[in-house]
Design an enzyme around this catalytic site. Structure first.
Site, PDB file in Angstrom:
ATOM      1  CG  HIS A 174       0.621  -3.290  -9.752  1.00  0.00           C
ATOM      2  ND1 HIS A 174      -0.895  -3.722 -10.060  1.00  0.00           N
ATOM      3  CD2 HIS A 174       0.579  -1.850  -9.234  1.00  0.00           C
ATOM      4  CE1 HIS A 174      -1.601  -2.630  -9.305  1.00  0.00           C
ATOM      5  NE2 HIS A 174      -0.989  -1.723  -8.864  1.00  0.00           N
ATOM      6  CG  ASN A 220      -0.824   0.268  -1.393  1.00  0.00           C
ATOM      7  OD1 ASN A 220      -0.287   0.898  -0.882  1.00  0.00           O
ATOM      8  ND2 ASN A 220      -2.533   0.980  -0.991  1.00  0.00           N
TER       9      ASN A 220
END
Length: 241
Positions: A174, A220
């Site tokens: 991430h 996300n």
């Protein structure tokens, strides 16, 4: 199963850590016999660099994540490792988690993880050995999987644990914040609050790279929110002009 928790480490926010468990560690027969408890830093402080290697968009940039350059990240990973060890010592886990061992996504693990008929045959044989007897299983773990590293060796030797973690640390996939938002006077800022790149007319950025730091959760939904917000801002600015 997945959980977020707080390390309590000085200067770190709440829910700065995460722990997850999976019942199958890989696609192959050996991986189906190995469960995994994984811990990671949810709010990292180490920073790296991204550098262009050429003017063409076809040339990938040079990325250096500079893992564990901040002491807080290294110390909390070691703390997390000890936390997993304490969990494994609980009766509810020790009765079902047989012969736990430290694992790492090293070059050998990556090689075996490739989906090939050869790897399937190899791991099928190793899985049979794992099932044959506890003695064979422990020998396979010690000599083939871990190169001799044991949980007790690591928790009882601070330098060994620190070296092990630094050699085997991997990302949680991430990465963000390479073009973070900020005031024009901030030398570390790339865009303004509307996503406009400082000093370049007509260019905006609307993705996870504008985040000031990596959020303490999956990226996300935050990335979608950033994109939606900056898209609205771009449209509104266009109507004004």
């Amino acid at each position: 199963m997945h959980a977020r928790y707080s390390s309590g480490y000085e200067g770190c926010p709440s829910t700065d850590m995460a722990i997850s468990t999976v019942a199958k560690s890989s696609w192959h027969p050996l991986g189906r016999r190995l469960g995994t408890l994984a811990v990671w830093v949810n709010r990292s402080y180490s920073t790296g660099t991204v550098a262009l290697k050429g003017s063409s968009h076809k040339i990938e940039p040079e990325v250096d994540f500079n893992w564990l350059s901040d002491k807080r990240d290294a110390e909390r990973l070691k703390q997390g490792f000890r936390f997993i060890v304490r969990l494994l010592q609980q009766d509810s886990l020790s009765s079902v988690a047989l012969d736990p061992f430290p694992s790492a996504l090293n070059a050998r693990a990556k090689l075996v993880s490739k989906v090939t008929s050869t790897n399937y045959a190899l791991t099928s044989f190793l899985a049979l050995l794992m099932d044959a007897s506890p003695r064979l299983r422990r020998g396979l773990i010690r000599r083939v999987i871990t190169d001799g590293d044991s949980i007790s060796d690591l928790v009882n030797d601070e330098k060994h644990l620190d070296r092990y973690i630094r050699q085997n640390v991997i990302p949680s996939w991430h990465p963000t914040s390479t073009c973070r938002m900020g005031a024009a006077a901030d030398p570390g800022a790339v865009t303004d609050p509307s996503g406009r790149v400082h000093g370049i007319l007509g260019l905006r950025i609307a993705d996870a790279s504008v985040m000031p730091f990596c959020p303490r959760a999956n990226t996300n939904i935050p990335t979608i929110m950033v994109a939606e917000k900056l898209a609205d801002t771009t449209l509104r600015d266009g109507r004004r002009s």
